[in-house]
Design an enzyme around this catalytic site. Structure first.
Site, PDB file in Angstrom:
ATOM      1  N   ARG A  92       0.860  -1.184   0.000  1.00 61.27           N
ATOM      2  CA  ARG A  92       0.000   0.000   0.000  1.00 61.27           C
ATOM      3  C   ARG A  92       0.901   1.240   0.000  1.00 61.27           C
ATOM      4  NH1 ARG A  92      -3.486  -2.877  -1.403  1.00 61.27           N
ATOM      5  NH2 ARG A  92      -5.526  -3.255  -0.455  1.00 61.27           N
TER       6      ARG A  92
ATOM      7  N   HIS B 289      -1.095  -0.674  -9.883  1.00 63.75           N
ATOM      8  CA  HIS B 289      -1.686  -1.605  -8.904  1.00 63.75           C
ATOM      9  C   HIS B 289      -2.072  -2.937  -9.565  1.00 63.75           C
ATOM     10  CE1 HIS B 289      -3.770  -1.659  -4.742  1.00 63.75           C
ATOM     11  NE2 HIS B 289      -3.545  -2.900  -5.141  1.00 63.75           N
TER      12      HIS B 289
ATOM     13  N   GLU C 291      -4.195   6.715  -5.113  1.00 63.14           N
ATOM     14  CA  GLU C 291      -4.472   6.082  -6.410  1.00 63.14           C
ATOM     15  C   GLU C 291      -5.808   6.551  -6.975  1.00 63.14           C
ATOM     16  OE1 GLU C 291      -4.130   1.863  -5.866  1.00 63.14           O
ATOM     17  OE2 GLU C 291      -2.118   2.057  -5.084  1.00 63.14           O
TER      18      GLU C 291
END
Ligand code: DGY
Length: 288
Positions: free
Chosen positions: A207, A253, A235
């Protein structure tokens, strides 16, 4: 039960949910089950809500404590994405350490001089030290793959392992595999980043918020370290300063982003929802 899913999740298992509405997380009185992918959630907008089935192992944006306080059950999808995430971690380690993306750009830009001795050199992998922050399921899968590269592996764990500051100072490659929790938020701050060796490589497929993003950007802009980043603090926004930098490889991601893994994640989501509907034991509940 009235089910709302934030998208059509991949794979054939999704159809087993039957009559599912696909739509956004807007206030609804009738929805009892939400299928989400770690989207920020305000349960007060769903007064009939009983189950949140998360597509993903990480559920840091759901506000699980609040959901549990309201008596809402939460499930996630651990276990099936370890290999895919470990593989992507290695793709980023190799790409960043061996300057693969820079090399590709040089070829495309016609900058390949034809000489092998033109100074475009990378750092060796074999014999270097890999520091793993968080030796859980994914961190362990990364460690297993390290055996093939003859690396020295150090790791931090929930209890024991190498102390974090020592791990940072010793690592040629640092890779992060901790969940995002209040304890890990900002864990790799400016001081800790400064402990990294010159030329070290930081990889994050966990993360973005675990690293102080501004401090990392400053380190990368200075050129002191390299990075492979699959996750970001906000994001899908990626800090603009990173875009022109040759010493960072950026991916959107993609950790669990293989067809097989994403379909397996949907399978678990659906098994949890069906078990909940039937009043059976859940496959992968998030513990209270
Ligand atoms: C997870 O499962 O938490 C991943 O970040 C989703 O790809």
């Amino acid at each position: 039960m009235k089910i709302l899913a934030t998208r059509r999740y991949p794979g054939p298992a999704f159809d087993e949910l039957g009559d599912v509405e696909v739509g956004q997380l807007q206030s609804r009185d009738d929805v009892e089950v939400l299928v989400v992918a770690n989207e920020p959630l305000d349960a007060s907008h769903f007064p009939a809500l009983r189950l949140v089935a998360n597509f993903g192992v990480g559920y840091d944006r759901l506000g699980v404590e609040k959901l549990h306080r309201r008596g809402i059950t939460v499930t996630n999808t651990p276990g099936v994405l370890d290999a895919a995430t470990a593989d992507l971690t290695w793709a980023l380690i190799l790409a960043a350490r061996r300057r693969v993306v820079e090399g590709d750009r040089r070829v495309r830009a016609g900058e390949w001089t034809g000489s092998w001795a033109d100074g475009f050199l990378a750092e060796e992998l074999t014999g270097s030290t890999l520091g793993i922050v968080g030796l859980g399921r994914i961190g362990s899968a990364v460690a297993r793959r390290a055996e093939g590269f003859d690396l020295r592996v150090l790791s931090t764990r929930r209890s024991g392992g190498t102390p974090l500051d020592e791990l940072l100072a010793e690592s040629d490659i640092l890779t992060i595999h901790a969940p995002l929790t209040p304890e890990t938020h900002g864990l790799i701050d400016a001081r800790r980043l400064s402990l990294l060796r010159d030329g070290a490589c930081l990889v994050n497929t966990a993360r973005g918020e675990i690293v102080d993003e501004d401090a990392l950007v400053a380190e990368l802009v200075s050129g002191r370290v390299r990075a492979g980043l699959d996750v970001f603090a906000h994001e899908p926004r990626v800090p603009e300063a990173l875009l022109p930098l040759p010493n960072v490889v950026l991916t959107p991601h993609l950790g669990s982003g293989t067809r097989q893994t994403r379909e397996a994640m949907t399978r678990i989501v659906v098994d949890n929802v069906l078990a909940f509907e039937r009043g059976e034991e859940l496959v992968t509940p998030v513990e209270r």
